[in-house]
Design a protein around this motif. Structure first.
Motif: not given
Length: 119
Positions: A1-5, A7-8, A11
């Motif tokens: 989830m940290s990778a998604q955060n 990346a967000g 962005t």
């Protein structure tokens, strides 16, 4: 989830940078438009000023010529009158001087009317 955060967040940061670029471009464009508008207004003011100065010069030329002619006519008339006075002085000046000398030399005393009436 940290990778998604991560990346967000990246962005969002990219979107913020892009928004800052767009805002900066808009400010520069607005500043350029203001400068261009100011330059155009100044140009129009100068053209209007030149037009009014030309109109004034034309008006002045049309109306001042009458004054110049009137002044020339008055100067000519004054010269004629002055010459008449000089001619009269030359023609009758000696007679006037002679009459003045006779009036001073040939004194004929007369009693005043007030004195004659009292006596």
């Amino acid at each position: 989830m940290s990778a998604q955060n991560s990346a967000g967040i990246q962005t969002l940061l990219d979107a913020e940078r892009e928004a800052q670029k767009i805002v900066q471009q808009a400010r520069e464009y607005r500043t350029k438009r203001i400068r261009d508008a100011k330059a155009e207004a100044q140009k129009e003011i100068e053209e209007y000023r030149k037009q009014k100065e030309d109109e004034f010069k034309k008006f002045e030329a049309e109306h001042s010529s009458g004054y110049k002619k009137a002044e020339e006519d008055a100067n000519k008339e004054a010269e004629v009158k002055l010459q008449e006075i000089k001619d009269a002085g030359n023609d009758k000046g000696s007679k006037v001087v002679e009459d003045l000398i006779h009036a001073l030399i040939d004194v004929k005393p007369e009693a005043s009317e007030k004195i004659v009436v009292k006596a």
